[in-house]
Design a protein around this motif. Structure first.
Motif, PDB file in Angstrom:
ATOM      1  N   MET A  51       0.814  -1.209   0.000  1.00 32.17           N
ATOM      2  CA  MET A  51       0.000   0.000   0.000  1.00 32.17           C
ATOM      3  C   MET A  51       0.853   1.267   0.000  1.00 32.17           C
ATOM      4  O   MET A  51       0.444   2.294  -0.529  1.00 32.17           O
ATOM      5  N   LYS A  95      -4.876   3.749   2.567  1.00 34.72           N
ATOM      6  CA  LYS A  95      -3.477   4.054   2.225  1.00 34.72           C
ATOM      7  C   LYS A  95      -3.008   5.309   2.970  1.00 34.72           C
ATOM      8  O   LYS A  95      -1.900   5.335   3.508  1.00 34.72           O
ATOM      9  N   LYS A  96      -3.867   6.317   3.020  1.00 32.58           N
ATOM     10  CA  LYS A  96      -3.504   7.557   3.710  1.00 32.58           C
ATOM     11  C   LYS A  96      -3.249   7.295   5.196  1.00 32.58           C
ATOM     12  O   LYS A  96      -2.274   7.799   5.758  1.00 32.58           O
ATOM     13  N   LEU A 147      -6.328   2.622  -7.087  1.00 31.37           N
ATOM     14  CA  LEU A 147      -7.043   2.138  -5.905  1.00 31.37           C
ATOM     15  C   LEU A 147      -8.498   2.578  -5.899  1.00 31.37           C
ATOM     16  O   LEU A 147      -8.856   3.604  -6.486  1.00 31.37           O
ATOM     17  N   LYS A 184       0.340   3.078  -6.730  1.00 36.33           N
ATOM     18  CA  LYS A 184      -0.176   4.370  -7.179  1.00 36.33           C
ATOM     19  C   LYS A 184      -1.627   4.530  -6.736  1.00 36.33           C
ATOM     20  O   LYS A 184      -2.431   3.613  -6.840  1.00 36.33           O
ATOM     21  N   SER A 185      -1.974   5.709  -6.290  1.00 33.61           N
ATOM     22  CA  SER A 185      -3.324   5.957  -5.763  1.00 33.61           C
ATOM     23  C   SER A 185      -4.386   5.961  -6.851  1.00 33.61           C
ATOM     24  O   SER A 185      -5.551   5.719  -6.578  1.00 33.61           O
ATOM     25  N   GLU A 186      -4.000   6.242  -8.097  1.00 30.45           N
ATOM     26  CA  GLU A 186      -4.998   6.329  -9.174  1.00 30.45           C
ATOM     27  C   GLU A 186      -5.669   4.989  -9.463  1.00 30.45           C
ATOM     28  O   GLU A 186      -6.799   4.957  -9.950  1.00 30.45           O
ATOM     29  N   LYS A 243      -8.049   4.162  -0.870  1.00 24.47           N
ATOM     30  CA  LYS A 243      -7.288   5.420  -0.830  1.00 24.47           C
ATOM     31  C   LYS A 243      -7.244   5.963   0.588  1.00 24.47           C
ATOM     32  O   LYS A 243      -6.204   6.445   1.051  1.00 24.47           O
ATOM     33  N   LYS A 244      -8.362   5.859   1.317  1.00 30.47           N
ATOM     34  CA  LYS A 244      -8.405   6.302   2.711  1.00 30.47           C
ATOM     35  C   LYS A 244      -7.512   5.425   3.580  1.00 30.47           C
ATOM     36  O   LYS A 244      -6.821   5.920   4.475  1.00 30.47           O
TER      37      LYS A 244
END
Length: 93
Positions: free
Chosen positions: A69, A85-86, A77, A73-75, A82-83
Motif C-alpha cells: 500500500m 493508504k492515507k 485504488l 499508485k493511488s490512481e 485510498k483512505k
C-alpha cells in the motif's frame, strides 16, 4: 460482486470469440478476481478486499499488505483503499 480489482483497477475487457471459420461473436474477458482478507499490522485490523491474482502476487513480492500500500499508485485504488493508504502512511511516519 463487482468484477473490478480494488488494488490494480483491472476490469473486464471486450473482444471477439473467433471460430475456425473466422466467424466473430462478442464476448467478455473477465479478470480472475477473489474476495481475500488481508491483515494490516500498522492499523491492527483485517480488511476484506476483492483482488485479482496479479495483485496477490504483487503483495507477496512486496512482503506485506502495508508495504504494498505504501508503494502502489493511488490512481488505481478504490475510494475505500485510498483512505486506508492515507492512514497507513500516517501511521508509518
Amino acid at each position: 460482486m463487482s468484477k473490478k480489482c480494488e488494488l490494480t483497477g483491472k476490469r473486464p475487457l471486450k473482444g471477439h470469440k473467433v471460430s475456425h471459420a473466422n466467424n466473430k461473436t462478442k464476448r467478455r474477458f473477465l479478470p480472475c478476481i477473489k474476495k481475500v482478507s488481508f491483515k494490516s499490522k500498522l492499523l491492527n485490523k483485517k480488511l476484506k478486499i476483492t483482488v485479482s491474482n496479479a495483485a496477490m502476487r504483487s503483495i507477496d513480492k512486496k512482503g506485506s499488505f502495508d508495504q504494498f500500500m505504501k508503494t502502489v499508485k493511488s490512481e488505481n485504488l478504490s475510494i475505500r483503499l485510498k483512505k486506508i493508504k492515507k492512514s497507513i502512511i500516517q501511521k508509518s511516519a
